[in-house]
Design an enzyme around this catalytic site. Sequence first.
Site, PDB file in Angstrom:
ATOM      1  N   GLY A  39       0.828  -1.215   0.000  1.00  0.00           N
ATOM      2  CA  GLY A  39       0.000   0.000   0.000  1.00  0.00           C
ATOM      3  C   GLY A  39       0.856   1.255   0.000  1.00  0.00           C
ATOM      4  O   GLY A  39       0.374   2.344  -0.298  1.00  0.00           O
ATOM      5  N   CYS A  42       0.916   6.005   0.690  1.00  0.00           N
ATOM      6  CA  CYS A  42      -0.493   6.401   0.634  1.00  0.00           C
ATOM      7  C   CYS A  42      -1.330   5.655   1.676  1.00  0.00           C
ATOM      8  O   CYS A  42      -1.994   6.259   2.507  1.00  0.00           O
ATOM      9  CB  CYS A  42      -1.035   6.145  -0.770  1.00  0.00           C
ATOM     10  SG  CYS A  42      -2.794   6.411  -0.902  1.00  0.00           S
ATOM     11  N   GLY A 268       7.619  19.540   0.602  1.00  0.00           N
ATOM     12  CA  GLY A 268       7.831  18.698  -0.575  1.00  0.00           C
ATOM     13  C   GLY A 268       8.480  17.375  -0.234  1.00  0.00           C
ATOM     14  O   GLY A 268       8.882  17.123   0.900  1.00  0.00           O
ATOM     15  N   HIS A 442     -31.891  18.328  -6.894  1.00  0.00           N
ATOM     16  CA  HIS A 442     -32.056  19.399  -5.922  1.00  0.00           C
ATOM     17  C   HIS A 442     -32.549  18.828  -4.606  1.00  0.00           C
ATOM     18  O   HIS A 442     -33.469  18.001  -4.616  1.00  0.00           O
ATOM     19  CB  HIS A 442     -33.073  20.421  -6.460  1.00  0.00           C
ATOM     20  CG  HIS A 442     -33.353  21.523  -5.495  1.00  0.00           C
ATOM     21  ND1 HIS A 442     -32.437  22.519  -5.243  1.00  0.00           N
ATOM     22  CD2 HIS A 442     -34.428  21.767  -4.676  1.00  0.00           C
ATOM     23  CE1 HIS A 442     -32.947  23.348  -4.334  1.00  0.00           C
ATOM     24  NE2 HIS A 442     -34.151  22.908  -3.980  1.00  0.00           N
TER      25      HIS A 442
END
Length: 463
Positions: A39, A42, A268, A442
């Site tokens: 994984g 992330c 970064g 809506h």
Amino acid sequence: MANSFDVIVLGGGPAGYVCAIRAAQLGLASAVIEQEKLGGVCVNIGCIPTKALLYSAFLANALKESKDFGVEAGSVKTDYGVAMKRSRRVAEQNSKGVEFLMKKHKITVVKGTGTLQPGKKVKVGNDVYEAKKAVVIATGSRVKGIAQIGLEINKTTVISSDEALLMERIPEALAIIGAGAVGMEFADIFNAFGVKVTVIEALPRILPLEDAESSDAVGKSYRKRGIEVIAGAKVTKATVAKDKVTLDVEAGGEKKQVTAAAVLMAAGRAVNTENVGLKECGIQLTDRGFIKVDKNLQTTAPGYYAIGDVAGPPMLAHKGSREGVVVAEILAGQKPHPIKYDNVPSVTYCHPEVASIGMTEEQCKEKKLDYVAGKFPFSANGRARGTGETEGFVKILRDKKYGEILGAHIVGAHASEIIHELAVARENEYTVEEVELAIHAHPTMSEAVAEAALDSLGRVIHI
Ligand code: NAI
């Protein structure tokens, strides 16, 4: 031969494991080599646990305001340790999920650190694995400090998101360097848990890659919640003591000192290209340090491909996953739909959320495009009023002549979900007019997309 596969993927993050799954689906014998948990960043120390913590932050803030909604929760107490442990369980579950997927697709998972060798081989410990078709490099990225100003990560007072995600107890005050996705998401989390947060960004505005109006809206929201945001700032000196860090900051011609129990580095990430054996295989890097790839994501060495963060920006999980699919399909002899990099959506999951696709208004201006900006605020949207989530807007940049969606920018609750309507539209080259033609239910937040589209056509209904 037991150690021979069609495709060997080095790295089991969202780029690598998805590549292996797609390759297996297409009948290729595949292996993934991973030194840590499946994984990657992330699932284990990035996207997934932060989203769990951001939800805890959302709940804390929502409960603080719940009296207005007729719900009294008493005094709201927060405990980061508990939230952190929950986020670990969520990450663990996702990693286990990837393990399951590997088994389901009969993908061999090799645990260990792989080093590339010439002849499409990868060495792991004493074993050598050989690929008949290709080796796919998906080694990802890691956090980095800024040694030049004395901010090397020491895991106590100078930390990265890795430590922030595993903290039991939170500092009283936290300075965050960098107002990109990582910095902004952690500022949101820690503020909700009662930490005094200061965000320091070198560029003139926070979330500098987003549309200026998005940066402004989030900046206002953060300041309202007591988060100090200093943009256009230069950290000239960092004094790292045992239990605190003092930063000398220059911004807008003024000098100030920021003292905090810890500094979170969110300036970064660095790509993992060292000790992989790239040079030995003739794999070259770009000037910016990414692996050089052609339009098929093949490196400068035939039979070696690169995907995900190592293959260049944007360093986003979904961009890496798509590259994984494309490489697998190329290796299986297919002609996949080409990746349009300017159609990769960008999302920051802070509150309010920020999502975008395509160009910013500043970029449209720079390119001297003939465009019109249609905008609709959530303060005029019934669903948003109902939930009290009226911050933000939808903004669509429409090419005047052809109606093309040049860019779309959303700030607000569920922006991360709403943006996909525009992602589908852009990928399929729908015009702004065609987006509006779709009937929007809506009351929904998505109606703001239709209204922004109408606004760009001079026909907005609800403002
Ligand atoms: P980033 O590159 O997105 O942002 C870093 C920020 O730090 C920039 O705004 C930069 O101007 C600033 N900076 C650099 N040096 C500085 C200095 N000396 N002083 C003050 N500010 C300075 O990097 P970030 O946020 O660390 O994220 C890393 C990667 O991971 C990015 O590619 C990001 O997109 C990705 N990511 C994506 C997330 C998402 O999609 N929600 C969440 C977290 C990360």
